[in-house]
Design an enzyme around this catalytic site. Structure first.
Site, PDB file in Angstrom:
ATOM      1  N   GLN A  40      -9.919  -9.377 -21.487  1.00 41.20           N
ATOM      2  CA  GLN A  40      -8.857 -10.014 -20.709  1.00 41.20           C
ATOM      3  C   GLN A  40      -9.437 -11.078 -19.783  1.00 41.20           C
ATOM      4  O   GLN A  40      -8.939 -12.203 -19.730  1.00 41.20           O
ATOM      5  CB  GLN A  40      -8.101  -8.947 -19.898  1.00 41.20           C
ATOM      6  N   HIS A 100     -12.059  -4.546 -18.089  1.00 38.59           N
ATOM      7  CA  HIS A 100     -11.245  -5.141 -19.167  1.00 38.59           C
ATOM      8  C   HIS A 100     -11.834  -6.529 -19.494  1.00 38.59           C
ATOM      9  O   HIS A 100     -11.234  -7.560 -19.177  1.00 38.59           O
ATOM     10  CB  HIS A 100      -9.783  -5.228 -18.705  1.00 38.59           C
ATOM     11  N   CYS A 153      -2.320 -10.228 -16.353  1.00 31.49           N
ATOM     12  CA  CYS A 153      -2.759  -9.788 -17.682  1.00 31.49           C
ATOM     13  C   CYS A 153      -1.597  -9.276 -18.529  1.00 31.49           C
ATOM     14  O   CYS A 153      -1.680  -9.274 -19.758  1.00 31.49           O
ATOM     15  CB  CYS A 153      -3.825  -8.701 -17.542  1.00 31.49           C
ATOM     16  N   ASP A 161      -1.852  -7.733 -10.859  1.00 34.02           N
ATOM     17  CA  ASP A 161      -1.811  -6.722 -11.924  1.00 34.02           C
ATOM     18  C   ASP A 161      -0.954  -5.573 -11.391  1.00 34.02           C
ATOM     19  O   ASP A 161      -0.648  -5.522 -10.186  1.00 34.02           O
ATOM     20  CB  ASP A 161      -3.255  -6.268 -12.230  1.00 34.02           C
ATOM     21  N   ARG A 195      -5.482 -14.416 -25.840  1.00 36.88           N
ATOM     22  CA  ARG A 195      -6.217 -13.198 -26.218  1.00 36.88           C
ATOM     23  C   ARG A 195      -6.647 -13.297 -27.682  1.00 36.88           C
ATOM     24  O   ARG A 195      -7.764 -12.931 -28.051  1.00 36.88           O
ATOM     25  CB  ARG A 195      -5.351 -11.935 -26.023  1.00 36.88           C
ATOM     26  N   ARG A 242     -10.202   1.165 -26.729  1.00 35.70           N
ATOM     27  CA  ARG A 242      -9.517   1.264 -25.425  1.00 35.70           C
ATOM     28  C   ARG A 242      -9.466   2.734 -25.061  1.00 35.70           C
ATOM     29  O   ARG A 242      -8.915   3.548 -25.793  1.00 35.70           O
ATOM     30  CB  ARG A 242      -8.102   0.689 -25.505  1.00 35.70           C
TER      31      ARG A 242
HETATM   32  N1  NVA Z   1      -4.853  -2.457 -14.857  1.00 30.46           N
HETATM   33  C1  NVA Z   1      -3.965  -2.344 -15.991  1.00 30.46           C
HETATM   34  C2  NVA Z   1      -4.307  -3.388 -17.022  1.00 30.46           C
HETATM   35  C3  NVA Z   1      -3.416  -3.370 -18.227  1.00 30.46           C
HETATM   36  C4  NVA Z   1      -3.788  -4.417 -19.234  1.00 30.46           C
HETATM   37  C5  NVA Z   1      -4.071  -0.948 -16.581  1.00 30.46           C
HETATM   38  O1  NVA Z   1      -5.192  -0.464 -16.755  1.00 30.46           O
HETATM   39  O2  NVA Z   1      -3.032  -0.345 -16.855  1.00 30.46           O
HETATM   40  N1   CP Z   2      -3.222  -7.221 -21.135  1.00 24.86           N
HETATM   41  C1   CP Z   2      -3.348  -6.212 -22.004  1.00 24.86           C
HETATM   42  O1   CP Z   2      -4.446  -5.707 -22.292  1.00 24.86           O
HETATM   43  O2   CP Z   2      -2.173  -5.825 -22.567  1.00 24.86           O
HETATM   44  P1   CP Z   2      -1.914  -4.534 -23.459  1.00 24.86           P
HETATM   45  O3   CP Z   2      -2.042  -3.331 -22.556  1.00 24.86           O
HETATM   46  O4   CP Z   2      -0.522  -4.725 -23.983  1.00 24.86           O
HETATM   47  O5   CP Z   2      -2.926  -4.504 -24.556  1.00 24.86           O
END
Ligand code: NVA
Ligand code: CP
Length: 311
Positions: A138, A135, A271, A231, A299, A108
Site C-alpha cells: 500500500q 502494509h 488506503c 485510515d 495497487r 495477508r
Molecule cells: N489499517 C487498516 C488497513 C486496511 C487496508 C487495517 O489493517 O484494517
Molecule cells: N487497501 C487495502 O489493502 O484494501 P483491502 O483491504 O480491500 O485489500
C-alpha cells in the site's frame, strides 16, 4: 542502472534500497502505459502466485489476482482458515511445501512474524499483503501515486492523521522517510508508533535532512501539508475496541475545517476501505483533492511491477 531483485521477498519497505523503490516505480509506470494501450506484457508467463488471506480484502485480493493474469501467470486464492499454516503444521514445513508448488506467495495475516518465517524457511519470494504491523504494498503504491501527481517526493510534507500505531502509520513512517519526505503523524498520546520503526524513520530523516514528527495536534499538523492521509480508527482484528477508539479519535476526523490549513493543491489519500463520517467526511473524500481511487487502481500497476521484479 537496474538492480537485480529476483528472489527477493517484500516484507517491509524498510528492506528495500532507494534504488529498488524507484525501480519498482519505473516498471509500474511502464506497465500502466502498456495496459492502457492494450500492449501485452506477459512477464510472468506460466508463473504461479499463492495468495493466502487470513483477513478480508477487496483491493489486495483483486489487484494481485488480476495482476498475475495480465502478466501471463495465475494467482491462486487460499483462505488462511482452510489451509495448514502454523496450525497442525509448522510454518517452516508449510513454507518448504509451498516452495515446491509455487513461484511466489502473497500473504495477508495478523502476526507479522508468520510472514518473516515464511520468507526465512521457504525458497520463493514472499510478498506481505498486510500484517498487524505493516502494509508495504500500500505505501509503495501511495508514494507512486504522489510521484505521478506531484512529479517529486523529496521535500514534500506528508501528514498522517489517525491511529499512529497501526500498519499504515508504520509503513508510512518507513516509506516516506526513506524517500526524503517530511512526515508528521498526528495521533493521540496512547496510540504511538512502534519504537523501532520510529528509530529507523529518524535515521532515514537524518540521512536526507528531512523531518519526522509525532504530535497530538492534528489541526496544527496539517498546516501547509502537501498530502493528508488517514485510515480507519479500528483496523481489522481491533473491532472490539471500536467504541473506545471512536472516542479517542473524535478530534482526528479529516473534515473541511481541518483541511483548510493544508496547501490548496494538497492530496487527500486513504488506503481504503474508509468509514465515511468517521475518520473522513464525504466532503473531503469526494473533493477534487482526493486521489483515493487512483491509489486503489495503482495497487494493480505497482504490485505487477513488484511481482515481475521478484518472481
Ligand atoms: N489499517 C487498516 C488497513 C486496511 C487496508 C487495517 O489493517 O484494517
Ligand atoms: N487497501 C487495502 O489493502 O484494501 P483491502 O483491504 O480491500 O485489500
Amino acid at each position: 542502472m537496474s538492480v537485480n531483485m529476483k528472489g527477493k521477498s517484500l516484507i517491509s519497505i524498510h528492506d528495500l534500497s532507494i534504488e529498488e523503490v524507484y525501480q519498482i516505480f519505473e516498471l509500474a509506470k511502464l506497465l500502466k502505459l502498456k495496459r492502457l494501450s492494450g500492449e501485452p506484457h506477459r512477464l510472468l508467463e506460466g508463473k504461479k502466485l499463492g495468495m493466502i488471506f487470513s483477513k478480508p480484502s477487496t483491493r489486495t485480493r483483486i489487484s494481485f489476482e488480476v495482476g498475475m493474469y495480465e502478466l501471463g501467470g495465475i494467482g491462486m486464492f487460499f483462505d488462511g482458515k482452510t489451509i495448514h499454516l502454523g496450525k497442525k503444521e509448522s510454518i517452516s514445513d508449510s513454507a518448504k511445501v509451498f516452495s515446491r508448488y509455487l513461484d511466489g506467495i502473497m500473504i495477508r495475516t495478523f502476526d507479522h512474524q508468520e510472514v518473516v518465517d515464511l520468507a526465512r524457511y521457504g525458497t520463493i519470494p514472499i510478498i506481505n499483503g498486510l500484517t498487524d504491523l505493516l502494509h508495504p504494498c500500500q505505501v509503495l503504491t501511495d508514494l507512486f501515486t504522489i510521484l505521478e501527481k506531484k512529479q517529486t517526493l523529496k521535500g514534500l510534507k506528508f501528514v498522517y492523521v489517525g491511529d499512529g500505531g497501526n500498519n499504515m502509520a508504520h509503513s508510512i513512517l518507513n516509506g516516506c522517510s526513506k524517500v526524503g519526505m517530511d512526515v508528521v503523524i498526528a495521533t493521540p498520546d496512547i496510540y504511538q508508533p512502534n519504537k523501532e520503526i520510529m528509530a529507523n524513520a529518524q535515521q532515514n530523516a537524518k540521512y536526507h535532512g528531512s523531518k519526522v514528527v509525532i504530535t497530538p495536534d492534528p489541526v496544527a499538523a496539517v498546516k501547509d501539508a502537501d498530502v493528508i492521509y488517514t485510515d480507519v480508527w479500528a483496523s481489522m482484528g481491533m473491532e472490539g475496541e471500536a467504541s473506545d477508539r471512536d472516542k479517542a479519535f473524535a478530534n482526528f476526523q479529516v473534515n473541511e475545517a481541518m483541511v483548510k490549513n493544508a496547501k490548496e493543491d494538497y492530496l487527500f489519500m486513504h488506503c481504503l476501505p474508509a468509514y465515511r463520517g468517521k475518520e473522513v467526511t464525504d466532503a473531503v473524500i469526494d473533493s477534487p483533492n482526493s486521489v483515493v481511487f487512483d491509489e486503489a487502481e495503482n495497487r494493480l500497476h505497482v504490485q505487477k511491477a513488484i511481482m515481475a521484479l521478484v518472481m
